[in-house]
Design a protein around this motif. Structure first.
Motif, PDB file in Angstrom:
ATOM      1  N   ASN A   1      74.255  -1.615  14.918  1.00 43.07           N
ATOM      2  CA  ASN A   1      73.589  -2.869  14.563  1.00 43.07           C
ATOM      3  C   ASN A   1      72.791  -2.734  13.270  1.00 43.07           C
ATOM      4  OD1 ASN A   1      74.549  -4.056  16.898  1.00 43.07           O
ATOM      5  ND2 ASN A   1      72.581  -4.116  17.951  1.00 43.07           N
ATOM      6  N   SER A   2      72.199  -1.541  13.063  1.00 41.79           N
ATOM      7  CA  SER A   2      71.357  -1.355  11.881  1.00 41.79           C
ATOM      8  C   SER A   2      72.165  -1.544  10.601  1.00 41.79           C
ATOM      9  CB  SER A   2      70.689   0.019  11.908  1.00 41.79           C
ATOM     10  OG  SER A   2      71.584   1.079  11.623  1.00 41.79           O
ATOM     11  N   PHE A   3      73.434  -1.183  10.627  1.00 46.53           N
ATOM     12  CA  PHE A   3      74.286  -1.396   9.453  1.00 46.53           C
ATOM     13  C   PHE A   3      74.824  -2.826   9.426  1.00 46.53           C
ATOM     14  CE2 PHE A   3      74.535   3.255  10.002  1.00 46.53           C
ATOM     15  CZ  PHE A   3      74.076   3.631   8.751  1.00 46.53           C
TER      16      PHE A   3
ATOM     17  N   ALA B   1      73.406  -5.463  10.455  1.00 50.19           N
ATOM     18  CA  ALA B   1      72.337  -6.387  10.086  1.00 50.19           C
ATOM     19  C   ALA B   1      71.838  -6.164   8.660  1.00 50.19           C
ATOM     20  CB  ALA B   1      71.166  -6.237  11.059  1.00 50.19           C
ATOM     21  N   SER B   2      72.353  -5.128   7.999  1.00 50.44           N
ATOM     22  CA  SER B   2      71.901  -4.814   6.646  1.00 50.44           C
ATOM     23  C   SER B   2      72.526  -5.777   5.641  1.00 50.44           C
ATOM     24  CB  SER B   2      72.286  -3.379   6.292  1.00 50.44           C
ATOM     25  OG  SER B   2      73.682  -3.296   6.009  1.00 50.44           O
ATOM     26  N   PHE B   3      72.106  -5.637   4.379  1.00 50.43           N
ATOM     27  CA  PHE B   3      72.675  -6.442   3.305  1.00 50.43           C
ATOM     28  C   PHE B   3      73.731  -5.668   2.515  1.00 50.43           C
ATOM     29  CE2 PHE B   3      68.430  -8.695   3.647  1.00 50.43           C
ATOM     30  CZ  PHE B   3      68.968  -9.775   4.334  1.00 50.43           C
ATOM     31  N   LEU B   4      74.248  -4.606   3.110  1.00 49.22           N
ATOM     32  CA  LEU B   4      75.385  -3.908   2.535  1.00 49.22           C
ATOM     33  C   LEU B   4      76.602  -4.823   2.511  1.00 49.22           C
ATOM     34  CD1 LEU B   4      74.989  -0.518   4.430  1.00 49.22           C
ATOM     35  CD2 LEU B   4      74.723  -0.815   1.954  1.00 49.22           C
ATOM     36  N   SER B   5      77.560  -4.531   1.633  1.00 54.48           N
ATOM     37  CA  SER B   5      78.802  -5.303   1.616  1.00 54.48           C
ATOM     38  C   SER B   5      79.587  -5.020   2.890  1.00 54.48           C
ATOM     39  CB  SER B   5      79.644  -4.920   0.393  1.00 54.48           C
ATOM     40  OG  SER B   5      80.119  -3.584   0.524  1.00 54.48           O
ATOM     41  N   GLU B   6      80.553  -5.869   3.178  1.00 55.36           N
ATOM     42  CA  GLU B   6      81.346  -5.683   4.391  1.00 55.36           C
ATOM     43  C   GLU B   6      82.083  -4.344   4.377  1.00 55.36           C
ATOM     44  OE1 GLU B   6      81.245  -7.475   7.168  1.00 55.36           O
ATOM     45  OE2 GLU B   6      79.670  -8.603   6.132  1.00 55.36           O
ATOM     46  N   SER B   7      82.569  -3.952   3.217  1.00 52.58           N
ATOM     47  CA  SER B   7      83.280  -2.673   3.138  1.00 52.58           C
ATOM     48  C   SER B   7      82.312  -1.507   3.344  1.00 52.58           C
ATOM     49  CB  SER B   7      83.996  -2.541   1.793  1.00 52.58           C
ATOM     50  OG  SER B   7      83.066  -2.569   0.711  1.00 52.58           O
TER      51      SER B   7
END
Length: 340
Positions: free
Chosen positions: A313-315, A317-323
């Protein structure tokens, strides 16, 4: 697992932390260094104990501002980022989206442009030395009102830097209702920045509703009073609105929960809400991210598989790109399966 084995294993699992204030990752050694530099005398043990003797959210904010007041020049942030780097390494965090609060420093006469140059330099240094990515959200601060918040956002946009991704609404929730800050959130989101809000930490579920409906916050910081509103929990679960939960912080401020065992994090997870574990202010509340995972295991009856989902979930919910999210989640699974 026994505690030592738990910490060793969970440190090896890559994690993201999404709700942490950089000034509150500073170490006590760095506080002593700043105090000596500013005052020419040592910071005594009694003074250190007094600094951390607050009992509610407003008392914590006062202590937080007191630490900020020890800074005398922009280069003092080098200490903060060195402490942040060490914290991230200790806890197996590979991606961090952290808050910084410029208002008090601007009022002290600091140059915001010089601050951003320092932040960008230190973010690059952490990435080069460790591979860890650190992104920053500028606190527009509800404590000083809407006009100050809009001025902060204008300052952010006029001085962009590599690693700055958007705004956060923090500060004393009772003094600055979420509903008052819709205009600055609209400006940020329209300009392509991310925008998140502390809500439901020290006020009821209406604050969370306002953060979602009026501010259109992309994540909710804390959000613990949502447990009082069945419709709100269902809405957040259905729409997968991320919650940045920091249990030890919530127990420390004693507004809605008095112990970890009664914290609603378990209820949120069981409801299907997109919840993440965070520390908020590790130095001030005496808990690092691995401690929060241990607490979830021992005080909230989370299984290993459930904690793995919290890590994923931590990833998500992050603002990282989908990839980037997909790659991070694959790395979690790989590290997790390496134990078997």
């Amino acid at each position: 697992m026994e505690k030592a084995e738990f910490y060793s294993f969970y440190k090896r699992i890559p994690k993201a932390e999404l709700h942490i204030h950089i000034e509150a990752v500073i170490s006590k050694d760095s506080i002593r260094t700043l105090y000596l530099k500013k005052n020419g005398t040592a910071f005594s043990d009694a003074e250190m104990e007094k600094l951390f003797s607050y009992s509610d959210l407003n008392g914590f904010i006062a202590a937080f501002l007191q630490v900020q007041d020890l800074f005398t020049e922009v280069s003092d942030f080098d200490l903060v980022f060195e402490d942040l780097k060490n914290y991230l390494l200790r806890n197996g965090i590979v991606h961090c989206e952290a808050f910084f609060a410029p208002s008090a420093f601007i009022k002290k006469g600091f140059s915001y442009r010089e601050m951003t140059e320092n932040f960008a330099k230190n973010i690059r240094k952490i990435k080069e030395e460790t591979g860890i990515t650190v992104w920053l959200l500028g606190d527009v601060s509800r404590t000083f009102g809407l006009e100050n918040a809009e001025n902060n956002f204008k300052m952010f946009t006029e001085n962009p830097f590599d690693g700055f991704i958007g705004i956060g609404l923090g500060g004393a929730e009772s003094k600055g209702p979420s509903k008052d800050f819709g205009p600055v959130f609209e400006q940020a989101l329209s300009a392509g920045y991310h925008a998140v809000a502390h809500a439901g930490e020290d006020e009821g579920p209406e604050s969370i509703w306002d953060a979602i409906k009026i501010c259109h916050a992309q994540r909710i910081g804390h959000g613990i009073s949502a447990v009082q509103d069945e419709k709100l929990m269902d809405f957040c679960a259905e729409n997968q609105i991320p919650f940045e939960v920091a249990p030890t912080s919530n127990v420390f401020t004693k507004k809605y929960v008095k112990s970890l065992s009664e914290h609603p994090f378990r209820a949120f997870f069981d409801r299907g809400m997109l919840v993440t574990l965070n520390t908020d202010d590790p130095l001030f509340f005496g808990a690092e991210l691995l401690d929060e995972y241990w607490n979830a295991c021992t005080q909230m009856n989370f299984t290993d598989e459930e904690l793995k989902q919290v890590i994923l979930n931590s990833f998500k919910a992050s603002f990282l790109s989908e990839s980037e999210k997909s790659a991070a989640c694959s790395a979690v699974e790989e590290a997790w399966n390496a134990r078997k």
